[in-house]
Design a protein around this motif. Structure first.
Motif, PDB file in Angstrom:
ATOM      1  N   LEU A  58       0.845  -1.197   0.000  1.00  0.00           N
ATOM      2  CA  LEU A  58       0.000   0.000   0.000  1.00  0.00           C
ATOM      3  C   LEU A  58       0.876   1.242   0.000  1.00  0.00           C
ATOM      4  N   HIS A  59       0.441   2.243  -0.723  1.00  0.00           N
ATOM      5  CA  HIS A  59       1.109   3.541  -0.671  1.00  0.00           C
ATOM      6  C   HIS A  59       0.767   4.219   0.654  1.00  0.00           C
ATOM      7  N   ARG A  60       1.520   5.240   0.999  1.00  0.00           N
ATOM      8  CA  ARG A  60       1.284   5.949   2.261  1.00  0.00           C
ATOM      9  C   ARG A  60      -0.159   6.442   2.347  1.00  0.00           C
ATOM     10  N   ASP A  61      -0.840   6.106   3.450  1.00  0.00           N
ATOM     11  CA  ASP A  61      -2.224   6.498   3.730  1.00  0.00           C
ATOM     12  C   ASP A  61      -3.240   5.954   2.725  1.00  0.00           C
ATOM     13  N   GLU A  62      -2.869   4.964   1.934  1.00  0.00           N
ATOM     14  CA  GLU A  62      -3.791   4.385   0.958  1.00  0.00           C
ATOM     15  C   GLU A  62      -4.654   3.324   1.642  1.00  0.00           C
ATOM     16  N   PRO A  63      -5.980   3.416   1.525  1.00  0.00           N
ATOM     17  CA  PRO A  63      -6.850   2.382   2.089  1.00  0.00           C
ATOM     18  C   PRO A  63      -6.619   1.041   1.389  1.00  0.00           C
ATOM     19  N   ASP A  66      -8.438   0.509  -2.010  1.00  0.00           N
ATOM     20  CA  ASP A  66      -7.840   1.271  -3.113  1.00  0.00           C
ATOM     21  C   ASP A  66      -6.537   0.628  -3.579  1.00  0.00           C
ATOM     22  N   GLY A  67      -5.741   0.163  -2.634  1.00  0.00           N
ATOM     23  CA  GLY A  67      -4.485  -0.487  -2.983  1.00  0.00           C
ATOM     24  C   GLY A  67      -4.712  -1.788  -3.742  1.00  0.00           C
ATOM     25  N   ARG A  70      -5.756  -0.895  -7.279  1.00  0.00           N
ATOM     26  CA  ARG A  70      -4.613  -0.355  -8.021  1.00  0.00           C
ATOM     27  C   ARG A  70      -3.650  -1.470  -8.420  1.00  0.00           C
ATOM     28  N   GLU A  71      -3.283  -2.319  -7.469  1.00  0.00           N
ATOM     29  CA  GLU A  71      -2.345  -3.406  -7.759  1.00  0.00           C
ATOM     30  C   GLU A  71      -2.922  -4.373  -8.799  1.00  0.00           C
TER      31      GLU A  71
END
Length: 157
Positions: A58-63, A66-67, A70-71
């Protein structure tokens, strides 16, 4: 085995100390895509050569949702809406000096998705039955993700 796969496995083991730091930086995701009783499996260019599931850090602060979306899009080319993924739960991974939490999501696809693998990260994408994931050919987090999906849904019964 192709020269690219051999290079990927060697690179993985050479980068092992960096992975120890990277995997401790935050949570990760795993997505179990099911179609016609089969699960979308992937092999990474840089890795052990074992089957795994789409997902990643996960990116910083990414729920986590959402991650996961995206992935999935980055690695497979599959674009889903947020309401198509069902959250199954978190799992903790502690093995071989690595430790991280990964969030498991599941989705049943009515039709096989058109796949477009991320060329620089993903070596192969293939639909496998859940029984084909074994400790000899699949990552532990993939096997644990499938076990969690079986325990909480009827998709892999």
């Amino acid at each position: 085995m192709s020269i690219g796969r051999v290079f990927g496995i060697v690179a993985y083991w050479l980068a092992w100390p960096l992975y120890q730091v990277y995997f401790r930086l935050g949570d990760r995701t795993r997505v179990v895509l099911v179609h016609d009783g089969k699960v979308l499996a992937m092999q990474q260019w840089i890795g052990t050569g074992r089957w795994s599931l789409p997902g990643g850090g996960l990116h910083r602060d990414e729920p986590p949702l959402d991650g996961a979306l995206r992935e999935l899009r980055e690695e497979t080319g599959i674009c889903l809406a947020a309401d198509q993924l069902e959250y199954v739960g978190p799992e903790r991974y502690r093995q071989y000096g690595q430790r991280f939490t990964f969030h498991v999501f599941v989705c049943s696809l009515p039709a096989p998705a058109s796949l477009r693998r991320q060329w620089y990260e993903v070596a192969a994408l293939e639909w496998l039955s859940a029984d084909q994931f074994t400790p000899r050919n699949a990552t532990d987090d993939a096997i644990r993700s499938l076990r969690l999906v079986r325990a909480h849904t009827r998709l892999l019964q």
